[in-house]
Design a protein around this motif. Structure first.
Motif, mmCIF file in Angstrom:
data_model
loop_
_atom_site.group_PDB
_atom_site.id
_atom_site.type_symbol
_atom_site.label_atom_id
_atom_site.label_comp_id
_atom_site.label_asym_id
_atom_site.label_seq_id
_atom_site.Cartn_x
_atom_site.Cartn_y
_atom_site.Cartn_z
ATOM 1 N N ILE A 60 34.027 33.750 38.851
ATOM 2 C CA ILE A 60 35.293 33.952 38.137
ATOM 3 C C ILE A 60 35.244 35.359 37.530
ATOM 4 C CG2 ILE A 60 36.822 33.137 36.312
ATOM 5 C CD1 ILE A 60 35.624 30.355 36.603
ATOM 6 N N LEU A 61 36.226 36.190 37.900
ATOM 7 C CA LEU A 61 36.301 37.565 37.380
ATOM 8 C C LEU A 61 36.789 37.509 35.931
ATOM 9 C CD1 LEU A 61 38.052 39.259 40.451
ATOM 10 C CD2 LEU A 61 35.595 38.947 40.028
ATOM 11 N N ARG A 62 36.245 38.469 35.157
ATOM 12 C CA ARG A 62 35.243 39.432 35.525
ATOM 13 C C ARG A 62 33.806 38.960 35.327
ATOM 14 N NH1 ARG A 62 35.924 44.081 31.380
ATOM 15 N NH2 ARG A 62 36.362 42.273 30.072
ATOM 16 N N ALA A 63 33.585 38.183 34.264
ATOM 17 C CA ALA A 63 32.207 38.017 33.810
ATOM 18 C C ALA A 63 31.316 37.292 34.816
ATOM 19 C CB ALA A 63 32.182 37.307 32.455
ATOM 20 N N GLY A 64 31.912 36.458 35.666
ATOM 21 C CA GLY A 64 31.115 35.767 36.675
ATOM 22 C C GLY A 64 30.422 36.741 37.614
ATOM 23 N N GLY A 122 40.156 35.561 40.353
ATOM 24 C CA GLY A 122 40.459 36.417 39.207
ATOM 25 C C GLY A 122 41.347 35.676 38.221
ATOM 26 N N LEU A 123 40.832 35.493 37.007
ATOM 27 C CA LEU A 123 41.595 34.810 35.960
ATOM 28 C C LEU A 123 41.373 35.551 34.653
ATOM 29 C CD1 LEU A 123 40.452 31.080 36.465
ATOM 30 C CD2 LEU A 123 42.659 32.028 37.118
ATOM 31 N N TYR A 124 42.414 35.671 33.857
ATOM 32 C CA TYR A 124 42.163 36.103 32.468
ATOM 33 C C TYR A 124 42.835 35.107 31.542
ATOM 34 C CZ TYR A 124 46.931 37.995 32.292
ATOM 35 O OH TYR A 124 48.291 38.116 32.326
ATOM 36 N N ARG A 125 42.351 35.066 30.306
ATOM 37 C CA ARG A 125 42.944 34.130 29.350
ATOM 38 C C ARG A 125 44.125 34.798 28.664
ATOM 39 N NH1 ARG A 125 38.856 31.140 25.422
ATOM 40 N NH2 ARG A 125 38.708 33.196 24.486
ATOM 41 N N ASP A 126 45.274 34.124 28.677
ATOM 42 C CA ASP A 126 46.390 34.648 27.908
ATOM 43 C C ASP A 126 45.950 34.738 26.444
ATOM 44 O OD1 ASP A 126 49.675 34.786 27.900
ATOM 45 O OD2 ASP A 126 48.805 34.044 26.027
ATOM 46 N N VAL A 146 30.548 30.176 39.285
ATOM 47 C CA VAL A 146 29.798 30.800 38.192
ATOM 48 C C VAL A 146 30.697 31.568 37.228
ATOM 49 C CG1 VAL A 146 27.678 30.931 39.544
ATOM 50 C CG2 VAL A 146 29.184 32.892 39.538
ATOM 51 N N ASP A 147 30.450 31.347 35.961
ATOM 52 C CA ASP A 147 31.095 32.068 34.862
ATOM 53 C C ASP A 147 30.173 31.869 33.665
ATOM 54 O OD1 ASP A 147 32.701 32.918 32.697
ATOM 55 O OD2 ASP A 147 34.522 32.365 33.779
ATOM 56 N N PRO A 148 29.803 32.943 32.973
ATOM 57 C CA PRO A 148 28.843 32.731 31.875
ATOM 58 C C PRO A 148 29.381 31.876 30.734
ATOM 59 C CG PRO A 148 29.386 35.086 32.109
ATOM 60 C CD PRO A 148 30.087 34.356 33.217
ATOM 61 N N MET A 149 30.721 31.873 30.534
ATOM 62 C CA MET A 149 31.258 31.203 29.353
ATOM 63 C C MET A 149 32.213 30.072 29.737
ATOM 64 S SD MET A 149 29.682 33.195 27.372
ATOM 65 C CE MET A 149 30.167 32.985 25.681
ATOM 66 N N LEU A 150 31.969 28.886 29.212
ATOM 67 C CA LEU A 150 32.899 27.762 29.353
ATOM 68 C C LEU A 150 33.414 27.509 27.938
ATOM 69 C CD1 LEU A 150 31.970 24.376 31.101
ATOM 70 C CD2 LEU A 150 33.843 24.715 29.513
ATOM 71 N N ALA A 151 34.598 28.025 27.622
ATOM 72 C CA ALA A 151 35.099 27.968 26.235
ATOM 73 C C ALA A 151 36.118 26.840 26.090
ATOM 74 C CB ALA A 151 35.660 29.328 25.840
ATOM 75 N N THR A 152 37.408 27.128 26.327
ATOM 76 C CA THR A 152 38.388 26.027 26.315
ATOM 77 C C THR A 152 38.281 25.194 27.593
ATOM 78 O OG1 THR A 152 40.116 27.278 27.466
ATOM 79 C CG2 THR A 152 40.057 27.478 25.060
ATOM 80 N N GLY A 153 37.621 25.765 28.598
ATOM 81 C CA GLY A 153 37.487 25.066 29.885
ATOM 82 C C GLY A 153 38.616 25.368 30.850
ATOM 83 N N GLY A 154 39.637 26.095 30.373
ATOM 84 C CA GLY A 154 40.805 26.357 31.224
ATOM 85 C C GLY A 154 40.449 27.112 32.498
ATOM 86 N N GLY A 181 29.824 36.412 22.032
ATOM 87 C CA GLY A 181 30.951 37.341 22.018
ATOM 88 C C GLY A 181 31.691 37.296 23.334
ATOM 89 N N ASP A 182 32.311 38.411 23.699
ATOM 90 C CA ASP A 182 33.084 38.473 24.943
ATOM 91 C C ASP A 182 32.165 38.897 26.078
ATOM 92 O OD1 ASP A 182 34.701 39.625 27.116
ATOM 93 O OD2 ASP A 182 36.375 39.183 25.773
ATOM 94 N N ALA A 183 31.906 37.963 26.981
ATOM 95 C CA ALA A 183 30.912 38.223 28.034
ATOM 96 C C ALA A 183 31.337 39.376 28.937
ATOM 97 C CB ALA A 183 30.694 36.950 28.853
ATOM 98 N N GLY A 184 32.619 39.438 29.298
ATOM 99 C CA GLY A 184 33.102 40.512 30.175
ATOM 100 C C GLY A 184 32.924 41.864 29.508
ATOM 101 N N ASP A 185 33.305 41.963 28.256
ATOM 102 C CA ASP A 185 33.167 43.236 27.537
ATOM 103 C C ASP A 185 31.704 43.642 27.405
ATOM 104 O OD1 ASP A 185 35.862 43.476 27.267
ATOM 105 O OD2 ASP A 185 35.942 42.816 25.178
HETATM 106 C C1 PRP Z 1 36.238 34.835 29.684
HETATM 107 C C2 PRP Z 1 35.057 34.215 30.392
HETATM 108 C C3 PRP Z 1 35.672 33.050 31.085
HETATM 109 C C4 PRP Z 1 36.765 32.638 30.133
HETATM 110 C C5 PRP Z 1 36.310 31.399 29.434
HETATM 111 O O1 PRP Z 1 37.025 35.578 30.537
HETATM 112 O O2 PRP Z 1 34.412 35.087 31.281
HETATM 113 O O3 PRP Z 1 36.206 33.356 32.356
HETATM 114 O O4 PRP Z 1 36.922 33.702 29.192
HETATM 115 O O5 PRP Z 1 37.308 30.943 28.622
HETATM 116 P P1 PRP Z 1 38.031 29.548 28.823
HETATM 117 O O6 PRP Z 1 36.966 28.528 29.060
HETATM 118 O O7 PRP Z 1 38.732 29.369 27.502
HETATM 119 O O8 PRP Z 1 38.983 29.666 29.954
HETATM 120 P P2 PRP Z 1 38.238 36.480 30.010
HETATM 121 O O9 PRP Z 1 39.509 35.716 30.025
HETATM 122 O O10 PRP Z 1 37.847 37.108 28.703
HETATM 123 O O11 PRP Z 1 38.376 37.563 31.133
HETATM 124 P P3 PRP Z 1 37.354 38.703 31.560
HETATM 125 O O12 PRP Z 1 36.122 38.022 32.117
HETATM 126 O O13 PRP Z 1 38.091 39.454 32.603
HETATM 127 O O14 PRP Z 1 37.033 39.531 30.348
#
Ligand code: PRP
Ligand code: URA
Length: 214
Positions: free
Chosen positions: A82-86, A106-110, A135-143, A204-208
């Motif tokens: 999952i872009l970018r951080a994956g 490619g997904l970003y969170r609104d 693969v994605d380092p962060m599973l936050a809201t899960g969206g 923090g923000d994995a992509g950043d």
């Molecule tokens: C981050 C992270 C996940 C997502 C997790 O990406 O890499 O893809 O948030 O959040 P969620 O579980 O709430 O969906 P982000 O939207 O910041 O995009 P980026 O990787 O391009 O910075």
């Protein structure tokens, strides 16, 4: 070492993974080291996640004698980042499985709703013959992960396993509700999400942190 973690997550408790996880959580860890550590953690996680890959017998000849030996069955696996951080997790995995095909979603969170917004998708065409490691380092809201699994299933993926580094309880519940068949591997399950949808304590923000943006 994989143990049964909270909410059915498979927790990877290997000391090397836990040690490196501590380093990437530290806010003083810079981009270069962060990137290297994410790659190393991903390699170590891949070792555990691929533990049950099916093998097939082949015949070879050693310098001493013909032998039957085992190899991983062909056309089996695809890694989807999952872009970018994956992206930061892919190099570690393909060092172990160099022939795995790699797809990208490619997904970003609104920023307001935190809902995933899709902007890209490029997947192996023969997904129906493959088991996917998402693969994605962060599973936050899960969206992001739940949406990616929707996409992979729509394209016919044989199975999907998710590999993330840190998961939040809220996001695990979302993914498990929508996709109870998709196993989740994680190095840690953290406490909660904050009001901005960031994992606490998280990293923090994995992509950043991977790409030096902010
Ligand atoms: C981050 C992270 C996940 C997502 C997790 O990406 O890499 O893809 O948030 O959040 P969620 O579980 O709430 O969906 P982000 O939207 O910041 O995009 P980026 O990787 O391009 O910075
Ligand atoms: N995405 C990240 O990169 N970090 C979080 O804590 C949550 C979502």
């Amino acid at each position: 070492m994989v143990i049964a973690g909270p909410r059915g997550v498979r927790l990877l408790e290997h000391p090397l993974i836990q040690h490196k996880l501590t380093l990437i959580r530290d806010r003083n860890t810079g981009v270069k080291e962060f990137r290297e550590l994410v790659e190393e953690i991903s390699l170590l996680m891949a070792y555990e996640v691929t533990r049950d890959l099916p093998l097939q017998e082949v015949e070879i000849v050693t310098p001493v004698a013909p032998a039957k030996s085992r190899v991983i069955q062909g056309k089996n696996l695809a890694v989807v980042a999952i872009l970018r951080a994956g992206l930061g997790m892919v190099p570690g995995i393909i060092r172990l499985i160099p022939n795995a095909k790699v797809g990208h979603v490619g997904l970003y969170r609104d920023p307001v709703t935190l809902a995933p917004v899709q902007y890209y998708c490029n997947l192996p065409s023969d997904l129906s013959e493959r088991d996917v490691v998402l693969v994605d380092p962060m599973l936050a809201t899960g969206g992001s992960i739940a949406r990616s699994i929707d996409i992979l299933k729509d394209k016919g993926a044989r199975s999907v396993q998710t590999m993330c580094i840190i998961a939040a309880p809220e996001g695990i519940d979302v993914v498990r509700d929508k996709h109870p068949d998709a196993e989740i591997f994680a190095a840690a399950v953290d406490d909660r999400l904050n009001d901005h949808g960031y994992i606490v304590p998280g990293l923090g923000d994995a992509g950043d942190r991977l790409f030096g943006t902010s």
